[in-house]
Design a protein around this motif. Structure first.
Motif, short mmCIF file in Angstrom:
data_model
loop_
_atom_site.label_atom_id
_atom_site.label_comp_id
_atom_site.label_asym_id
_atom_site.label_seq_id
_atom_site.Cartn_x
_atom_site.Cartn_y
_atom_site.Cartn_z
N GLU A 159 0.83 -1.20 0.00
CA GLU A 159 0.00 0.00 0.00
C GLU A 159 0.86 1.26 0.00
OE1 GLU A 159 -2.62 -0.16 3.30
OE2 GLU A 159 -3.71 -1.93 2.59
N ALA A 171 -13.87 5.79 2.09
CA ALA A 171 -12.53 5.99 2.65
C ALA A 171 -12.59 6.33 4.13
CB ALA A 171 -11.81 7.11 1.88
N LEU A 203 -13.36 3.15 6.16
CA LEU A 203 -12.18 2.28 6.24
C LEU A 203 -11.18 2.81 7.26
CD1 LEU A 203 -11.77 1.62 2.43
CD2 LEU A 203 -12.08 -0.16 4.15
N TYR A 204 -11.08 4.11 7.36
CA TYR A 204 -10.15 4.74 8.32
C TYR A 204 -10.68 4.64 9.74
CZ TYR A 204 -7.70 8.61 10.69
OH TYR A 204 -6.98 9.39 11.58
N PRO A 225 -11.64 0.27 10.82
CA PRO A 225 -10.85 -0.63 9.96
C PRO A 225 -11.14 -2.11 10.20
CG PRO A 225 -9.47 0.37 11.65
CD PRO A 225 -10.76 1.10 11.68
N ARG A 238 -13.07 -4.33 7.38
CA ARG A 238 -12.27 -5.34 6.71
C ARG A 238 -12.77 -6.75 7.01
NH1 ARG A 238 -8.29 -1.23 7.21
NH2 ARG A 238 -7.45 -0.75 5.16
N GLU A 286 -6.42 4.35 0.15
CA GLU A 286 -7.17 3.12 0.35
C GLU A 286 -7.11 2.27 -0.91
OE1 GLU A 286 -8.10 2.24 3.14
OE2 GLU A 286 -8.18 4.10 4.29
#
Length: 683
Positions: free
Chosen positions: A67, A230, A233-234, A237, A241, A267
């Motif tokens: 990443e 985004a 996801l931050y 997490p 996920r 991401e």
């Protein structure tokens, strides 16, 4: 650099020098972070742990290093917050300054960050603070970067300070306006630097909450959905996920257009797909006429399929004899019928019901056996469960079913379809969905796109698919009820961000109101939040589109635009192709991308006219092209600085919801719109 008074020039110049030096520091820190991630992959191999732990650790470290290496090049910060020194106003941030960027940058994991991620809680003030409600912010600074900058500090060309603590009206930001109006070439960009307060509220919504965004053209609804992905996801997490995050777009051209937004925000690895790809058990090799497709996409088909599937349950049976060594157990027919009726009343997934019947037969036998001779082991239960007579009984009363076999039977056998569709579909509708030339077997069937939706419905009745933690659905107004059900099955325990515009609904089954569509998606209580202020589409273009909007059968408020620039030219001509060539040549004198949009049937002659005139063109999948020629059916979600709309009447007449398609075409321009026509305009 922006200056409000000559006396400020020197101070601003010094500030610019300091900020460039700070950016160099951040660049060095980011390079060290990338190198450190690669080093951790090597050193992690020597960590003492179990084989399983080492494998998991290695995967995490390799993923992190990948990443970091794949981060797109660009400026490392776009804004800065200076908080007031008084703790009453600024709280824990009193006297602090923070640079904001697309990802967190630090010289050491334990050190204060050099750049704060735009999604961090403290960053919210950058988007929400105002002179009326400064939220403890003394100065908000915006940075201006050269277009297309790859992050060289010399590309930092300007800065603007808003002194919010002075509680006086602020002048519009020229840097902000310039970024919003910057020519659009290539894939969609992120809007982290330009998010507006109402957009920020949607982006930072809670993971557990589903929301529907009714967004007029140019309001940034797609960007809001991607930035919300985004942000989630931050912020969550592990939860995201664990279940995964899915972005659903209307077609692959659109997905290519938005593909670089999430990587630019740090991401990667987020699945971006279409509904058709998600449910694709087979390639699409067949085609339905519109009548058949409309019926197949209708919500009533769900009940037809359920009836057909569960119509196979509960055939007549005699009592059941089950061998147990030299002894034979007998299960009375009334007990067997009671077991099937009880399981069916519970309405489990079909495959679960089948095994539940088997388990209850074995349980009934076990209870009798234990009364006779004491406890029975699990091995005994497994042996009885696998007995030939038990398996034959289960196959008889709750047979195995393949989705393809069931659907093929429905679409080829009129009597089977009539039994399943009784009082649900009329005779004409039943005839419409039947195959005219049935295949020899389901294995040689040519499945249409609508058939795939029905196959997914049957598969979902048999066994629930794995779900996602969150789904972002763009252009949702075009989803059919059956497509919505396919999505709902994948969001049973997850949440949704639904994006769309009812005025842009172009499929025969497009939604006319959100409540019904949200119910099919399994989120009937999701709030509908309108975005009506356009930041990308100029006022002149919005005004023309609103004239057409008044003729569309949707309850959508007219769009508004904050942009007073832009150009609109409507020209009636005798030769549409020649006029299109002239319009494109004129557009080439300006900066930015050019989209030539025509009815699908007119596309070839328009493209040939441009090529004959020496104008180099590209298709919609060739992102970054100067001149793109595309059919009206692929224009949705795309943007071009200059659009040439060719013969609007032909677009409006090409399909049942042609006026809605034309509305889409007219709202693709973010700077200039040329309308060339020979026939009367349909508004």
């Amino acid at each position: 650099m922006t200056s409000r008074h000559p006396a400020l020039d020197q101070a601003l110049a010094h500030s610019l020098i300091r900020e460039r030096a700070y950016h160099d520091t951040c660049r060095a820190a980011l390079d060290a972070m990338v190198a450190g991630a690669d080093e951790h992959v090597v050193t992690g191999e020597d960590v003492s742990a179990s084989g399983a732990d080492a494998e998991v650790l290695g995967y995490v470290l390799r993923s992190k290093a990948k990443e970091m290496r794949e981060l797109p090049e660009g400026p490392l910060f776009f804004g800065k917050l200076d908080f007031e020194s008084a703790r009453e106003a600024a709280g824990e941030h009193a006297g602090q300054s923070y640079h904001l960027g697309r990802l967190r940058i630090t010289e050491h994991p334990a050190a204060p960050p050099l750049v704060v991620d735009w999604r961090a809680p403290v960053s919210r003030a950058f988007y929400q603070a105002s002179s009326r409600a400064p939220q403890g912010v003394a100065v908000r600074r915006r940075f201006g970067w050269a277009p297309g900058s790859l992050g060289d500090s010399a590309d930092l060309t300007g800065l603007e300070d808003e002194h919010l603590a002075q509680a006086r009206p602020q002048q519009p930001s020229r840097i902000l306006a310039g970024e919003i109006e910057r020519p659009r070439v290539g894939p969609m960009r992120d809007i982290a630097a330009t998010i507006q307060p109402e957009q920020d509220e949607l982006v930072r919504g809670d993971l557990a909450s589903s929301v529907c965004v009714q967004g007029a053209p140019g309001t940034g609804k797609t960007a809001v959905g991607l930035h919300r992905a985004a942000y989630l996801l931050y912020t969550y997490p592990q939860r995201i996920r664990r279940g995964g995050l899915l972005i659903l777009g209307p077609n692959r051209t659109f997905l290519s257009y938005i593909s670089e937004v999430l990587p630019a925000l740090g991401e990667t690895g987020v699945r971006q797909s279409t509904v058709e790809d998600e449910i694709a058990r087979h390639p699409v090799t067949g085609q339905d006429d519109e009548r058949a497709a409309v019926v197949k996409h209708d919500a009533r088909m769900a009940q037809v399929l359920r009836r057909a599937l569960y119509g196979k349950v509960g055939g007549p049976v005699d009592s059941l004899a089950v061998p147990d060594g030299s002894y034979h157990w007998r299960v009375p027919a009334e007990v067997l019928r009671s077991i099937v009726d009880g399981v069916r009343a519970e309405e489990p997934p079909y495959a679960v019901g089948r095994e539940r019947v088997r388990t209850r037969v074995v349980g009934w036998l076990r209870e009798r056996a234990e009364r006779r001779a004491g406890p029975r082991s699990n091995a005994w239960a497994r042996k009885i469960s696998r007995a030939k007579s038990v398996s034959e009984y289960v196959d008889a009363v709750w047979p195995r079913v393949l989705p393809e076999e069931l659907l093929a039977e429905l679409l080829t056998d009129a009597d089977v379809l009539e039994a399943a569709a009784d009082e649900l579909l009329d005779a004409d509708e039943q005839k419409a969905v039947q195959w005219v030339k049935p295949p020899r077997s389901y294995k040689s069937a040519r499945w249409s796109a609508a058939d795939l939706v029905l196959l997914d419905e049957i598969a979902g009745l048999i066994e629930h698919p794995e779900g996602y933690g969150h789904l972002v659905i763009d252009e949702a107004q075009d989803l059919s009820p059956m497509e919505c059900r396919a999505i709902a099955r994948r969001a049973t325990f997850g949440s949704l961000t639904v994006l769309g515009d009812l005025a842009q609904g172009t499929t025969p089954w497009a939604a006319r109101e959100w409540d019904e569509l949200l119910a099919h998606l399994g989120k009937p209580d999701a709030p509908v939040v309108p975005l009506t202020i356009g930041f990308r589409v100029p006022e002149a273009v919005v005004g023309l589109a609103n004239r057409l909007l008044a003729r569309l059968d949707v309850g959508v408020p007219p769009a508004q635009s904050l942009r007073r620039d832009g150009e609109l030219r409507v020209r009636q001509v005798s030769d549409v192709c020649a006029a299109t060539v002239d319009a494109v040549r004129g557009a080439l004198t300006h900066e930015g991308s050019i989209g030539v949009i025509a009815a699908d049937a007119d596309l070839v002659r328009v493209r040939e006219a441009l090529r004959a005139a020496g104008v180099e063109t590209a298709g919609p999948d060739e992102l970054g092209a100067r001149v793109t020629v595309l059919p009206a059916t692929l224009a949705k979600g795309l943007e071009y600085d200059h659009v040439v709309a060719v013969e609007p009447a032909a677009v409006a007449e090409a399909e049942s919801r042609g006026p809605h398609r034309l509305y889409v075409v007219l709202t693709r321009a973010v700077s200039r719109l040329d309308v060339v026509h020979a026939r009367p305009l349909p508004w």
